[in-house]
Design a protein around this motif. Structure first.
Motif, PDB file in Angstrom:
ATOM      1  N   VAL A  46     -10.108  10.193   9.720  1.00  0.00           N
ATOM      2  CA  VAL A  46     -10.806  10.919   8.662  1.00  0.00           C
ATOM      3  C   VAL A  46     -11.803  10.009   7.950  1.00  0.00           C
ATOM      4  N   LEU A  47     -11.389   8.787   7.655  1.00  0.00           N
ATOM      5  CA  LEU A  47     -12.282   7.838   7.002  1.00  0.00           C
ATOM      6  C   LEU A  47     -13.499   7.515   7.879  1.00  0.00           C
ATOM      7  N   LYS A  48     -13.286   7.383   9.173  1.00  0.00           N
ATOM      8  CA  LYS A  48     -14.397   7.095  10.090  1.00  0.00           C
ATOM      9  C   LYS A  48     -15.390   8.251  10.097  1.00  0.00           C
ATOM     10  N   ARG A  49     -14.885   9.489  10.069  1.00  0.00           N
ATOM     11  CA  ARG A  49     -15.783  10.638  10.041  1.00  0.00           C
ATOM     12  C   ARG A  49     -16.573  10.659   8.732  1.00  0.00           C
ATOM     13  N   ALA A  50     -15.911  10.348   7.630  1.00  0.00           N
ATOM     14  CA  ALA A  50     -16.606  10.282   6.343  1.00  0.00           C
ATOM     15  C   ALA A  50     -17.723   9.245   6.384  1.00  0.00           C
ATOM     16  N   TRP A  51     -17.425   8.082   6.956  1.00  0.00           N
ATOM     17  CA  TRP A  51     -18.425   7.028   7.063  1.00  0.00           C
ATOM     18  C   TRP A  51     -19.595   7.465   7.945  1.00  0.00           C
ATOM     19  N   SER A  69      -2.322   2.888   0.863  1.00  0.00           N
ATOM     20  CA  SER A  69      -3.663   3.465   0.904  1.00  0.00           C
ATOM     21  C   SER A  69      -4.723   2.367   0.887  1.00  0.00           C
ATOM     22  N   GLU A  70      -4.559   1.396   0.004  1.00  0.00           N
ATOM     23  CA  GLU A  70      -5.519   0.287  -0.052  1.00  0.00           C
ATOM     24  C   GLU A  70      -5.556  -0.473   1.271  1.00  0.00           C
ATOM     25  N   GLU A  71      -4.417  -0.669   1.889  1.00  0.00           N
ATOM     26  CA  GLU A  71      -4.376  -1.408   3.159  1.00  0.00           C
ATOM     27  C   GLU A  71      -5.169  -0.691   4.247  1.00  0.00           C
ATOM     28  N   ILE A  72      -5.060   0.627   4.305  1.00  0.00           N
ATOM     29  CA  ILE A  72      -5.787   1.388   5.319  1.00  0.00           C
ATOM     30  C   ILE A  72      -7.289   1.342   5.046  1.00  0.00           C
ATOM     31  N   VAL A  73      -7.672   1.463   3.781  1.00  0.00           N
ATOM     32  CA  VAL A  73      -9.095   1.325   3.439  1.00  0.00           C
ATOM     33  C   VAL A  73      -9.599  -0.051   3.859  1.00  0.00           C
ATOM     34  N   GLY A  74      -8.785  -1.075   3.653  1.00  0.00           N
ATOM     35  CA  GLY A  74      -9.156  -2.427   4.059  1.00  0.00           C
ATOM     36  C   GLY A  74      -9.405  -2.543   5.551  1.00  0.00           C
ATOM     37  N   GLU A  75      -8.627  -1.813   6.338  1.00  0.00           N
ATOM     38  CA  GLU A  75      -8.848  -1.808   7.790  1.00  0.00           C
ATOM     39  C   GLU A  75     -10.190  -1.187   8.140  1.00  0.00           C
ATOM     40  N   LEU A  76     -10.529  -0.092   7.468  1.00  0.00           N
ATOM     41  CA  LEU A  76     -11.778   0.603   7.774  1.00  0.00           C
ATOM     42  C   LEU A  76     -12.996  -0.274   7.514  1.00  0.00           C
ATOM     43  N   VAL A  77     -13.011  -0.977   6.380  1.00  0.00           N
ATOM     44  CA  VAL A  77     -14.228  -1.664   5.950  1.00  0.00           C
ATOM     45  C   VAL A  77     -14.406  -3.032   6.594  1.00  0.00           C
ATOM     46  N   LYS A  78     -13.460  -3.455   7.385  1.00  0.00           N
ATOM     47  CA  LYS A  78     -13.568  -4.764   8.023  1.00  0.00           C
ATOM     48  C   LYS A  78     -14.843  -4.836   8.869  1.00  0.00           C
TER      49      LYS A  78
END
Length: 337
Positions: A46-51, A69-78
């Motif tokens: 879902v985050l990838k689609r938002a991006w 939740s913060e950990e998953i966001v951290g994975e996305l923005v790497k």
């Protein structure tokens, strides 16, 4: 996607923000049932689609799924950290001791480093106080937040639901003593709950403070899926708020809310849109910076982004707002006994 400045700052954010309370660990989420929280794999999808759709603004909090939740966001923005605007929050209970919550210097300094670790980043773009702390002097909180900015750990500071007089006191104290100024207010605001129009929203607009409302669809009620035979009927198994908080009832029980929802559905049909998109379009018409959407499905992100192009006329806005009646103010913790 369109991008706008967050309040008086120079920070550019997408006109839709992704709310990460709906991602994390279903077993750790304390707000309501676990059925609306996506685990890691679905969350990243879902985050990838938002991006991909241009959403660069992600809002989370240390208490969401106890940090997951913060950990998953951290994975996305790497690998793309400078392109993403990360907002997180501090205040809630994060341990068992007496200093494991609130806005004291001790708690903030502990939690900002924990959030940085979970987010796998060297700084937070927008660090928000989740609620007002009656137990800590305002000067202590403001001086600590200012230190975080000076240390480069935080870029901007924001706040969330509180009484307007409390926010005003913090803003004026910051101005008088040279502390860092707030750039945003994250408050609950939607077609079924407009009490922020009394004081908070006019105050924020007068001071150039960005408005990033949460619960833009009133816990999903404005999607229209719970509307049947002129009534709002939600199965008990789908209640999306903390039991006993009153949030669910205040969206469902007032009789005028069903009429508002009927009109939302009518306007949506006339414009070839969905009721959810009309809810977002109404907020954007009212001049908010970016509604915060919470979802576990990529198609819901697409729906939200497409709402940006929907323009409501003044007559349509008046038609949607007309049945509203004042309600009790929500989401503001009482002072300690």
């Amino acid at each position: 996607m369109e991008y706008v400045k967050l309040g008086w700052s120079g920070l550019k954010v997408s006109k839709i923000a992704f709310g990460a309370m709906s991602i994390g660990d279903p077993n750790l989420q304390s707000h309501g049932s676990s059925s609306w929280v996506a685990g890691r794999d679905q969350a990243l999808k879902v985050l990838k689609r938002a991006w991909d759709l241009g959403i660069n603004f992600i809002d989370t909090a240390n208490v969401y799924s106890r940090g997951r939740s913060e950990e998953i966001v951290g994975e996305l923005v790497k690998g793309m950290r400078e392109d993403v605007v990360i907002a997180t929050k501090v205040f809630g209970q994060m341990g068992n001791g007496p200093n494991a919550r609130g806005l004291s210097r001790k708690h903030i300094m502990w939690q900002v480093r924990e959030s940085l670790r979970r987010l796998n980043t060297g700084y937070i773009d927008l660090y928000q106080i989740h609620r007002f702390d009656y137990d800590t002097p305002i000067e202590e909180t403001l001086s600590t937040l200012t230190d975080l900015v000076h240390q480069g750990l935080v870029r901007y500071i924001g706040a969330s639901s509180m009484w307007t007089w409390q926010f005003a006191k913090m803003i004026y104290t910051a101005e008088m003593k040279g502390y860092e100024k707030f750039v945003s207010m994250q408050n609950v605001y939607n077609l079924l709950y407009r009490e922020e129009e009394r004081e908070m929203i006019p105050f924020c607009k007068a001071h150039g403070i960005g408005i990033i409302p949460w619960s833009p669809t009133a816990a999903g009620i404005l999607s229209g899926k719970y509307y049947k035979d002129g009534k709002i009927i939600v199965p008990e198994t789908e209640t999306r708020v903390r039991p006993g908080s009153g949030d669910y009832r205040i969206y469902v029980e007032p009789p005028e809310n069903a009429e508002i929802l009927r009109r939302v559905i009518e306007v949506a049909n006339n414009k070839g849109a969905t009721p959810t998109q009309i809810a977002y379009a109404w907020l954007l018409h009212k001049g908010v910076t970016a509604p915060i959407i919470g979802t576990t499905k990529p198609e819901h992100v697409e729906e939200a982004v497409n709402a940006i192009s929907i323009k409501l006329t003044d007559d349509e806005v008046k038609y949607l707002e007309e049945p509203y009646k004042p309600k009790p103010v929500l989401h503001i913790p009482p002072p300690p006994m």
